[in-house]
Design a protein around this motif. Structure first.
Motif, mmCIF file in Angstrom:
data_model
loop_
_atom_site.group_PDB
_atom_site.id
_atom_site.type_symbol
_atom_site.label_atom_id
_atom_site.label_comp_id
_atom_site.label_asym_id
_atom_site.label_seq_id
_atom_site.Cartn_x
_atom_site.Cartn_y
_atom_site.Cartn_z
ATOM 1 N N ASN A 85 0.850 -1.189 0.000
ATOM 2 C CA ASN A 85 0.000 0.000 0.000
ATOM 3 C C ASN A 85 0.888 1.243 0.000
ATOM 4 O O ASN A 85 1.575 1.512 0.981
ATOM 5 C CB ASN A 85 -0.914 -0.018 1.225
ATOM 6 C CG ASN A 85 -1.979 1.048 1.162
ATOM 7 O OD1 ASN A 85 -2.085 1.787 0.194
ATOM 8 N ND2 ASN A 85 -2.781 1.129 2.203
ATOM 9 N N ARG A 86 0.872 2.000 -1.071
ATOM 10 C CA ARG A 86 1.684 3.213 -1.209
ATOM 11 C C ARG A 86 0.807 4.463 -1.265
ATOM 12 O O ARG A 86 1.170 5.445 -1.892
ATOM 13 C CB ARG A 86 2.551 3.137 -2.464
ATOM 14 C CG ARG A 86 3.526 1.994 -2.466
ATOM 15 C CD ARG A 86 4.697 2.297 -1.564
ATOM 16 N NE ARG A 86 5.673 1.237 -1.633
ATOM 17 C CZ ARG A 86 6.083 0.526 -0.588
ATOM 18 N NH1 ARG A 86 5.583 0.758 0.595
ATOM 19 N NH2 ARG A 86 6.975 -0.410 -0.728
ATOM 20 N N GLN A 87 -0.354 4.391 -0.631
ATOM 21 C CA GLN A 87 -1.247 5.547 -0.564
ATOM 22 C C GLN A 87 -1.835 5.597 0.849
ATOM 23 O O GLN A 87 -1.552 4.742 1.671
ATOM 24 C CB GLN A 87 -2.321 5.485 -1.655
ATOM 25 C CG GLN A 87 -3.096 4.195 -1.753
ATOM 26 C CD GLN A 87 -4.279 4.157 -0.815
ATOM 27 O OE1 GLN A 87 -5.124 5.028 -0.864
ATOM 28 N NE2 GLN A 87 -4.337 3.159 0.058
ATOM 29 N N ARG A 88 -2.643 6.609 1.140
ATOM 30 C CA ARG A 88 -3.065 6.852 2.521
ATOM 31 C C ARG A 88 -4.275 6.064 3.006
ATOM 32 O O ARG A 88 -4.420 5.839 4.192
ATOM 33 C CB ARG A 88 -3.341 8.345 2.702
ATOM 34 C CG ARG A 88 -2.068 9.136 2.603
ATOM 35 C CD ARG A 88 -2.306 10.578 2.897
ATOM 36 N NE ARG A 88 -1.018 11.267 2.795
ATOM 37 C CZ ARG A 88 -0.893 12.542 2.624
ATOM 38 N NH1 ARG A 88 -1.963 13.299 2.546
ATOM 39 N NH2 ARG A 88 0.290 13.084 2.540
ATOM 40 N N VAL B 216 -1.804 2.660 -5.176
ATOM 41 C CA VAL B 216 -1.355 4.042 -5.224
ATOM 42 C C VAL B 216 -2.550 4.996 -5.284
ATOM 43 O O VAL B 216 -3.690 4.572 -5.422
ATOM 44 C CB VAL B 216 -0.418 4.293 -6.431
ATOM 45 C CG1 VAL B 216 0.832 3.426 -6.352
ATOM 46 C CG2 VAL B 216 -1.148 4.073 -7.749
ATOM 47 N N SER B 217 -2.247 6.278 -5.224
ATOM 48 C CA SER B 217 -3.265 7.330 -5.346
ATOM 49 C C SER B 217 -3.526 7.645 -6.818
ATOM 50 O O SER B 217 -2.762 7.231 -7.701
ATOM 51 C CB SER B 217 -2.768 8.595 -4.645
ATOM 52 O OG SER B 217 -1.637 9.098 -5.338
ATOM 53 N N ASP B 218 -4.596 8.406 -7.072
ATOM 54 C CA ASP B 218 -4.872 8.867 -8.439
ATOM 55 C C ASP B 218 -3.709 9.703 -8.966
ATOM 56 O O ASP B 218 -3.341 9.594 -10.141
ATOM 57 C CB ASP B 218 -6.147 9.717 -8.471
ATOM 58 C CG ASP B 218 -7.396 8.893 -8.719
ATOM 59 O OD1 ASP B 218 -7.293 7.681 -8.997
ATOM 60 O OD2 ASP B 218 -8.497 9.476 -8.651
ATOM 61 N N VAL C 281 -6.316 3.231 -5.789
ATOM 62 C CA VAL C 281 -7.343 2.980 -4.770
ATOM 63 C C VAL C 281 -8.443 4.032 -4.852
ATOM 64 O O VAL C 281 -9.626 3.716 -4.677
ATOM 65 C CB VAL C 281 -6.710 2.930 -3.363
ATOM 66 C CG1 VAL C 281 -7.775 2.786 -2.289
ATOM 67 C CG2 VAL C 281 -5.711 1.775 -3.279
ATOM 68 N N GLU C 282 -8.078 5.271 -5.180
ATOM 69 C CA GLU C 282 -9.090 6.326 -5.297
ATOM 70 C C GLU C 282 -10.059 6.024 -6.454
ATOM 71 O O GLU C 282 -11.279 6.187 -6.311
ATOM 72 C CB GLU C 282 -8.429 7.693 -5.508
ATOM 73 C CG GLU C 282 -7.722 8.197 -4.268
ATOM 74 C CD GLU C 282 -6.935 9.454 -4.541
ATOM 75 O OE1 GLU C 282 -7.376 10.524 -4.083
ATOM 76 O OE2 GLU C 282 -5.881 9.356 -5.214
ATOM 77 N N THR C 283 -9.539 5.589 -7.574
ATOM 78 C CA THR C 283 -10.396 5.227 -8.694
ATOM 79 C C THR C 283 -11.255 4.024 -8.318
ATOM 80 O O THR C 283 -12.457 3.993 -8.611
ATOM 81 C CB THR C 283 -9.561 4.929 -9.954
ATOM 82 O OG1 THR C 283 -8.877 6.126 -10.343
ATOM 83 C CG2 THR C 283 -10.425 4.456 -11.108
ATOM 84 N N ALA C 284 -10.675 3.047 -7.648
ATOM 85 C CA ALA C 284 -11.434 1.872 -7.214
ATOM 86 C C ALA C 284 -12.573 2.273 -6.276
ATOM 87 O O ALA C 284 -13.687 1.755 -6.398
ATOM 88 C CB ALA C 284 -10.511 0.869 -6.530
ATOM 89 N N ALA C 285 -12.315 3.212 -5.374
ATOM 90 C CA ALA C 285 -13.358 3.664 -4.441
ATOM 91 C C ALA C 285 -14.492 4.355 -5.190
ATOM 92 O O ALA C 285 -15.673 4.117 -4.899
ATOM 93 C CB ALA C 285 -12.755 4.594 -3.391
ATOM 94 N N ARG C 286 -14.159 5.197 -6.167
ATOM 95 C CA ARG C 286 -15.191 5.861 -6.973
ATOM 96 C C ARG C 286 -16.024 4.846 -7.745
ATOM 97 O O ARG C 286 -17.247 4.920 -7.794
ATOM 98 C CB ARG C 286 -14.563 6.860 -7.955
ATOM 99 C CG ARG C 286 -14.234 8.199 -7.357
ATOM 100 C CD ARG C 286 -13.934 9.242 -8.437
ATOM 101 N NE ARG C 286 -12.959 8.809 -9.420
ATOM 102 C CZ ARG C 286 -11.640 8.826 -9.256
ATOM 103 N NH1 ARG C 286 -11.115 9.270 -8.136
ATOM 104 N NH2 ARG C 286 -10.841 8.423 -10.221
#
Length: 154
Positions: A22-25, A66-68, A99-104
């Motif tokens: 995990n390389r994002q928050r 990762v993040s967007d 992960v941000e795209t996956a959450a959306r």
């Protein structure tokens, strides 16, 4: 004892290992995703590869969350396309997932973040196994395989 260790090491290399980092928050159930990805690796390897399969020769695969912002940088650097995307797969065995795209997408499809991340991991594994989604026909075929694997394992 050493011979037994050597046999076990050869078996693991043949089966392959999946490492998730995990390389994002955002907090993600890394253990759960790793366990799923390991099972998905076996399921993907069991499929007949439609093309050249790196999946059969890779000893390990890294799934990097990762993040967007970070995936957009990778997208631009390696594919020449601006903006974030859901997943990017590299032939050397790295699957990068936003992960941000996956959450959306999970919200849009009334799904869970975990299920969406699993779908992206399978997508990357299928690419490594020689599947492609450049044409509508190939994309539909790949989508069917992804959904089936996720439905069987989640």
């Amino acid at each position: 004892m050493r011979a037994a260790c050597d046999v076990k090491a050869r078996k693991l290399a043949t089966q392959g290992m999946v490492h998730v980092v995990n390389r994002q928050r955002r907090r993600v159930a890394i253990g759960k995703l790793t366990k799923f990805s390991q099972a998905a690796l076996a399921a993907c390897r069991a499929l007949r590869a439609p093309g050249q399969s790196a999946l059969k020769t890779l000893a390990s695969i890294n799934v990097v969350l990762v993040s967007d912002k970070r995936i957009a940088e990778i997208h631009r650097q390696f594919m020449g396309i601006a903006g974030p995307t859901d997943v990017i797969t590299f032939e050397h065995g790295e699957i990068v997932i936003s992960v941000e795209t996956a959450a959306r997408q999970a919200r849009a499809f009334e799904s869970s973040l975990h299920r969406e991340l699993c779908l992206y991991a399978v997508h990357g594994l299928l690419h490594l196994h020689g599947f492609d989604d450049r044409t509508a026909r190939d994309a539909a075929r790949m989508t069917r395989r992804q959904k089936r694997i996720v439905a069987d394992l989640v």
